[in-house]
Every structure is written in C-alpha cells, then in structure tokens.
Design an enzyme around this catalytic site. Structure first.
Site, PDB file in Angstrom:
ATOM      1  N   GLU A  37     -21.432 -45.371  -8.394  1.00  0.00           N
ATOM      2  CA  GLU A  37     -22.477 -46.276  -8.884  1.00  0.00           C
ATOM      3  C   GLU A  37     -22.708 -46.052 -10.375  1.00  0.00           C
ATOM      4  O   GLU A  37     -22.789 -47.000 -11.154  1.00  0.00           O
ATOM      5  CB  GLU A  37     -23.808 -46.031  -8.145  1.00  0.00           C
ATOM      6  CG  GLU A  37     -23.776 -46.305  -6.653  1.00  0.00           C
ATOM      7  CD  GLU A  37     -23.402 -45.073  -5.833  1.00  0.00           C
ATOM      8  OE1 GLU A  37     -22.565 -44.278  -6.309  1.00  0.00           O
ATOM      9  OE2 GLU A  37     -23.932 -44.915  -4.725  1.00  0.00           O
ATOM     10  N   ARG A  81      -0.498 -35.924   5.052  1.00  0.00           N
ATOM     11  CA  ARG A  81      -0.991 -34.578   4.745  1.00  0.00           C
ATOM     12  C   ARG A  81      -1.959 -34.628   3.570  1.00  0.00           C
ATOM     13  O   ARG A  81      -2.932 -33.878   3.521  1.00  0.00           O
ATOM     14  CB  ARG A  81       0.176 -33.637   4.418  1.00  0.00           C
ATOM     15  CG  ARG A  81       0.969 -33.257   5.641  1.00  0.00           C
ATOM     16  CD  ARG A  81       2.087 -32.309   5.252  1.00  0.00           C
ATOM     17  NE  ARG A  81       2.884 -31.928   6.414  1.00  0.00           N
ATOM     18  CZ  ARG A  81       3.939 -31.128   6.368  1.00  0.00           C
ATOM     19  NH1 ARG A  81       4.340 -30.635   5.203  1.00  0.00           N
ATOM     20  NH2 ARG A  81       4.596 -30.826   7.453  1.00  0.00           N
ATOM     21  N   LEU A  87       4.597 -26.346   5.482  1.00  0.00           N
ATOM     22  CA  LEU A  87       3.380 -27.114   5.767  1.00  0.00           C
ATOM     23  C   LEU A  87       2.545 -27.384   4.518  1.00  0.00           C
ATOM     24  O   LEU A  87       1.324 -27.233   4.530  1.00  0.00           O
ATOM     25  CB  LEU A  87       2.527 -26.413   6.837  1.00  0.00           C
ATOM     26  CG  LEU A  87       3.184 -26.153   8.192  1.00  0.00           C
ATOM     27  CD1 LEU A  87       2.208 -25.446   9.127  1.00  0.00           C
ATOM     28  CD2 LEU A  87       3.653 -27.452   8.849  1.00  0.00           C
ATOM     29  N   GLU A 130       0.190 -30.774  13.794  1.00  0.00           N
ATOM     30  CA  GLU A 130       1.613 -31.146  13.764  1.00  0.00           C
ATOM     31  C   GLU A 130       2.428 -30.438  14.849  1.00  0.00           C
ATOM     32  O   GLU A 130       3.624 -30.218  14.688  1.00  0.00           O
ATOM     33  CB  GLU A 130       2.201 -30.892  12.370  1.00  0.00           C
ATOM     34  CG  GLU A 130       1.701 -31.878  11.321  1.00  0.00           C
ATOM     35  CD  GLU A 130       2.656 -32.066  10.140  1.00  0.00           C
ATOM     36  OE1 GLU A 130       3.824 -31.661  10.221  1.00  0.00           O
ATOM     37  OE2 GLU A 130       2.206 -32.624   9.129  1.00  0.00           O
TER      38      GLU A 130
HETATM   39  N1  LIG Z   1       9.273 -33.069  16.373  1.00  0.00           N
HETATM   40  C1  LIG Z   1       8.091 -32.629  16.080  1.00  0.00           C
HETATM   41  O1  LIG Z   1       7.203 -33.375  15.643  1.00  0.00           O
HETATM   42  C2  LIG Z   1       7.775 -31.190  16.269  1.00  0.00           C
HETATM   43  C3  LIG Z   1       6.578 -30.695  15.748  1.00  0.00           C
HETATM   44  C4  LIG Z   1       6.269 -29.359  15.972  1.00  0.00           C
HETATM   45  C5  LIG Z   1       7.145 -28.553  16.686  1.00  0.00           C
HETATM   46  N2  LIG Z   1       8.284 -29.057  17.146  1.00  0.00           N
HETATM   47  C6  LIG Z   1       9.175 -28.210  17.949  1.00  0.00           C
HETATM   48  O2  LIG Z   1       8.418 -27.747  19.062  1.00  0.00           O
HETATM   49  C7  LIG Z   1       8.852 -26.443  19.401  1.00  0.00           C
HETATM   50  C8  LIG Z   1       7.641 -25.513  19.476  1.00  0.00           C
HETATM   51  O3  LIG Z   1       6.740 -25.971  20.442  1.00  0.00           O
HETATM   52  P1  LIG Z   1       6.044 -24.937  21.435  1.00  0.00           P
HETATM   53  O4  LIG Z   1       5.335 -25.731  22.461  1.00  0.00           O
HETATM   54  O5  LIG Z   1       7.041 -23.953  21.866  1.00  0.00           O
HETATM   55  O6  LIG Z   1       5.056 -24.151  20.475  1.00  0.00           O
HETATM   56  P2  LIG Z   1       3.678 -24.471  19.754  1.00  0.00           P
HETATM   57  O7  LIG Z   1       2.908 -25.479  20.487  1.00  0.00           O
HETATM   58  O8  LIG Z   1       3.940 -24.670  18.328  1.00  0.00           O
HETATM   59  O9  LIG Z   1       2.984 -23.050  19.888  1.00  0.00           O
HETATM   60  C9  LIG Z   1       2.609 -22.610  21.145  1.00  0.00           C
HETATM   61  C10 LIG Z   1       2.211 -21.159  21.092  1.00  0.00           C
HETATM   62  O10 LIG Z   1       1.093 -20.981  20.232  1.00  0.00           O
HETATM   63  C11 LIG Z   1       0.230 -19.999  20.765  1.00  0.00           C
HETATM   64  N3  LIG Z   1      -1.135 -20.499  20.845  1.00  0.00           N
HETATM   65  C12 LIG Z   1      -2.229 -19.870  20.423  1.00  0.00           C
HETATM   66  N4  LIG Z   1      -3.310 -20.593  20.622  1.00  0.00           N
HETATM   67  C13 LIG Z   1      -2.918 -21.716  21.202  1.00  0.00           C
HETATM   68  C14 LIG Z   1      -3.621 -22.862  21.661  1.00  0.00           C
HETATM   69  N5  LIG Z   1      -4.932 -22.980  21.530  1.00  0.00           N
HETATM   70  N6  LIG Z   1      -2.906 -23.844  22.232  1.00  0.00           N
HETATM   71  C15 LIG Z   1      -1.592 -23.750  22.342  1.00  0.00           C
HETATM   72  N7  LIG Z   1      -0.884 -22.690  21.925  1.00  0.00           N
HETATM   73  C16 LIG Z   1      -1.534 -21.683  21.353  1.00  0.00           C
HETATM   74  C17 LIG Z   1       0.764 -19.631  22.107  1.00  0.00           C
HETATM   75  O11 LIG Z   1       1.394 -18.394  21.912  1.00  0.00           O
HETATM   76  P3  LIG Z   1       0.958 -17.115  22.721  1.00  0.00           P
HETATM   77  O12 LIG Z   1       1.698 -17.261  24.009  1.00  0.00           O
HETATM   78  O13 LIG Z   1       1.428 -16.015  21.859  1.00  0.00           O
HETATM   79  O14 LIG Z   1      -0.501 -17.148  22.879  1.00  0.00           O
HETATM   80  C18 LIG Z   1       1.779 -20.677  22.429  1.00  0.00           C
HETATM   81  O15 LIG Z   1       2.877 -20.159  23.129  1.00  0.00           O
HETATM   82  C19 LIG Z   1       9.849 -26.022  18.371  1.00  0.00           C
HETATM   83  O16 LIG Z   1      11.136 -26.207  18.894  1.00  0.00           O
HETATM   84  C20 LIG Z   1       9.618 -26.987  17.241  1.00  0.00           C
HETATM   85  O17 LIG Z   1      10.791 -27.217  16.505  1.00  0.00           O
HETATM   86  C21 LIG Z   1       8.638 -30.362  16.957  1.00  0.00           C
END
Ligand SMILES: NC(=O)c1ccc[n+]([C@@H]2O[C@H](COP(=O)([O-])OP(=O)(O)OC[C@H]3O[C@@H](n4cnc5c(N)ncnc54)[C@H](OP(=O)(O)O)[C@@H]3O)[C@@H](O)[C@H]2O)c1
Length: 363
Positions: A47, A179, A199, A288
């Site tokens: 303003e 972002r 990131l 993400e």
């Molecule tokens: N294409 C895409 O857009 C994209 C984006 C991101 C990732 N990716 C791919 O996805 C894969 C990873 O996915 P992901 O499911 O294995 O891992 P993630 O969702 O990135 O991480 C999961 C881990 O984070 C920890 N964590 C802590 N607090 C959490 C909460 N509140 N909620 C969920 N998790 C929590 C847990 O570990 P603890 O067991 O130690 O507690 C869980 O095992 C990779 O291959 C990556 O390349 C692709």
C-alpha cells in the site's frame, strides 16, 4: 484486483512468514496511478509503495489491495493510516487477513475514518494465492504439499531402488520453481540414504529465507558425508529423530551443522514435527517422499495439496516401489480424492495437481 494479485505473486519466496500482498491505486476511469507489492527485505508494504507512486493523485482514488490492510504497528506503521492520510476514497479487498492481530480490524479502521470498503472481489483467487499463509494462521501448522515423480504404472523407483530420473528436465525445472515457493522441504531417511539428494532450491530466483531441509530419521542412518549433511552449514538441515537415537551419530551430524530434534514419540510423530516447524514460523512444507513417508502423511490426513509428475514409462514389477505405501484404502470410496485439479504438460510428462478433500481452498 487481478493486477494487484499479479503484483502480490511477484513476492513468492520473498515474504514468508508474512503474506503476499499487492496494491493498485486507480482513478475512477480505471487509470492506474500507483502500484506496489510487498517484499520482506524491502520492509515497505504494498500500500505504501503504491501510494508513494500515486502521490497527490491518490486523493479520491480507489485502492485495490490483495489482502485486508493491517491496522497495527508491526515492523511498519499501520497501512490503514497511510491509506487514510493519502485521502483514498474507497478500498477494495478480497478477504480478511486471518492473522488475529489484523483480522477485521483493518476494515473497521478504514470504515471509521469514512472510507468506503468493499470486501469479496476475487476472494477465491486471493485465498489461493496466500494458501500457505492462510493455512498456517488458521491451523497453527504448516501447509503440506506432497510432490512425487511417478512412472505411468505409479512407481517411484525400480525394485532395486533406482529413481533417477523418472521425469524429464522440464518437470524437474518445475520442481525447483515449486521448492522456491516453500519454506521447508521434507523427506524420509530412506530417500535421504538411497538418493543422497541435496534438496536445495535451484530455481535461481531470490528468496528471503533459505529453504530448510528436513529429514525424518528415527535411527540416525543419515551419513555425515551425505550431500545433505555436507551442505548443512550453508542451508539449514533439521533431522527429527527418537529420544533413543545414538548420541555418537547425532554428534557426527551436529559437527556438520545439522540440527538434531529428538521427539518423545520419534520422527514418526508427524503432528509434533509439523508443530515444531510452525514454531519456527515455517509456513509451508514440500514433502518429496519416499513411499513410506508419503503413506504416513496421507494416512494421517496431513496432506493439503498433491502434485504428481507422471512420466510415460513403465517400470513394472511387483516389487518396484509404489508412490504411496502404508495400508492404503479398503474401498475406492475411501481413497484420497483430489479436487480443483489442474493438469499441466511438461514435454511428454504430465503434472496433476489438486487439493485433498479434507481441506478447503481458503484453508
Ligand atoms: N520418484 C520420486 O518422486 C521419489 C521421491 C522420493 C523417494 N523416491 C524413492 O523412494 C525410495 C525410498 O522410499 P522409502 O519408502 O524406502 O523411504 P522414505 O519414505 O524416504 O523413508 C522411510 C524411512 O524414514 C523413517 N521415518 C522416520 N519417521 C518417519 C515417518 N514419520 N514416516 C515415515 N518414515 C519415517 C523410517 O525409518 P526408520 O525405520 O529408521 O524409522 C522409514 O523407514 C528410494 O528408492 C527413492 O529413490 C522416489
């Protein structure tokens, strides 16, 4: 008002924790005599800038402001006083400011001073423009936007965990623009370890505050040698973890400038993590992934906006990672459905963006 909204939008990335505000001072015939928009660093409000430009021509004119002008002394003197002193006859604004310090008081102050006040013009557009600010003010937690890149068959990685790159360069450039609009970006420990991402906001557009990177990591598996940890001295990195997580691992990350936040119920307590980000005046979070984190956010009902970038490729395989893990819906009727959907093409990729049913566009 459209012009005022356009001007306001130019402040994207440069106003948080304040709202985006634009102002146009116009004469009765429609001639624009002053324009302004707010930038946190600029200190002066939209303003004030528009009124300065208009000078004497503001007398008897109409001010179109994209949000209710504030009537309190903050970092700047009240904008209502500036409008009254300039001799503006009429103020048109789409919506009240949800900030309790301002809400309704700005309009009341203007009316008491004898100015005509009209509220409601382009209200949905104005609420959408400031959706992050409005949401943070109303719900005392940040606006959450889930963004994922998927194949045509809804996978975010191959069965070996490879995810680079599913989408094309145009989609990835668009992600950097996204972002730029956000105060924080969040991933799970799985993604931080598998992808070793930076990131950062590489949009090349100016920002008022650095993008805060957030990792959910109960067992502190993030390496001090990861790109995230190595850049923590320049760009903030907050790791949410459990009370029992290894102190040695925490120290090694802290030595890199990483902030470790131990939560009583660990990083799995998403509400507590979001509250903590809100306490730091972060208005918005871009989530993400990965699949586990996406599933938890969706199942907790904490996602406000969703963007999937879908690429024309088929990954296949029962074991390839789905976009959203967790238990999932039993019935289609229980699925998370989006509304106000927008579809944009980026080369041969398609972006589908919408809002979850639980949240209204005005927050
Ligand atoms: N294409 C895409 O857009 C994209 C984006 C991101 C990732 N990716 C791919 O996805 C894969 C990873 O996915 P992901 O499911 O294995 O891992 P993630 O969702 O990135 O991480 C999961 C881990 O984070 C920890 N964590 C802590 N607090 C959490 C909460 N509140 N909620 C969920 N998790 C929590 C847990 O570990 P603890 O067991 O130690 O507690 C869980 O095992 C990779 O291959 C990556 O390349 C692709």
């Amino acid at each position: 008002m459209r012009r005022a909204l356009e001007l306001a939008a130019r402040g994207a990335g440069q106003v948080s924790p304040s709202p985006l505000v634009g102002c146009v001072v116009a004469l009765d015939g429609g001639e624009i005599v002053g324009e302004g928009f707010y930038l946190y660093e600029g200190v002066k409000h939209a303003e004030t800038l528009a009124l300065e430009q208009a000078g004497e021509r503001a007398r008897g004119a109409t001010a179109y402001v994209s949000l209710e002008p504030h009537a309190h002394q903050g970092r700047t003197p009240p904008c209502t006083v500036a409008l009254i002193r300039a001799g503006v006859r009429r103020v048109v604004a789409p919506v009240e400011d949800p900030n309790p310090l301002v809400s309704g008081r700005g309009f009341a102050h203007l009316r008491e001073a004898g100015l005509e006040v009209e509220v409601g013009l382009l209200a949905p557009e104005a609420a959408r423009l400031n959706e992050k600010y409005v949401h943070a003010m109303r719900h005392a937690r940040p606006f959450v936007h889930l963004k994922l890149a998927t194949s045509l068959d809804g996978r975010i990685a191959t069965r070996t965990g490879d995810a680079r790159w599913i989408t094309n360069e145009q989609s990835r450039a668009r992600v950097h623009e996204l972002r730029h609009e956000y105060d924080a970006i969040l991933v799970g420990a799985g993604t931080a370890v598998a992808d070793n991402p930076a990131l950062t906001d590489r949009s090349r557009m100016p920002r008022h505050r650095p993008l805060t990177r957030v990792v959910l990591d109960d067992r502190l598996i993030l390496s001090p040698d990861s790109q995230l940890a190595q850049t923590a001295a320049e760009t903030p990195l907050v790791v949410f973890t459990s009370e029992g997580a290894d102190e040695g691992a925490a120290d090694a990350l802290r030595a890199r400038g990483v902030e470790i936040v131990r939560q009583p119920r660990g990083a799995r307590d998403l509400s507590a993590a979001l509250e903590e980000l809100h306490r730091r005046t972060l208005q918005s979070v871009l989530v993400e992934g990965g699949a586990t984190v996406a599933g938890r956010f969706i199942e907790a009902g904490l996602v406000d906006k969703v963007s999937f970038f879908i690429a024309p490729l088929i990954i296949g395989g029962r074991d390839a990672m789905p976009a959203v893990a967790g238990t999932g819906a039993n019935l289609i009727a229980d699925a998370t459905r989006l509304r106000d959907v927008e579809i944009t093409q980026h080369g041969s990729d398609v972006e589908i963006t919408g809002y979850t049913e639980t949240v209204t566009s005005d927050g």
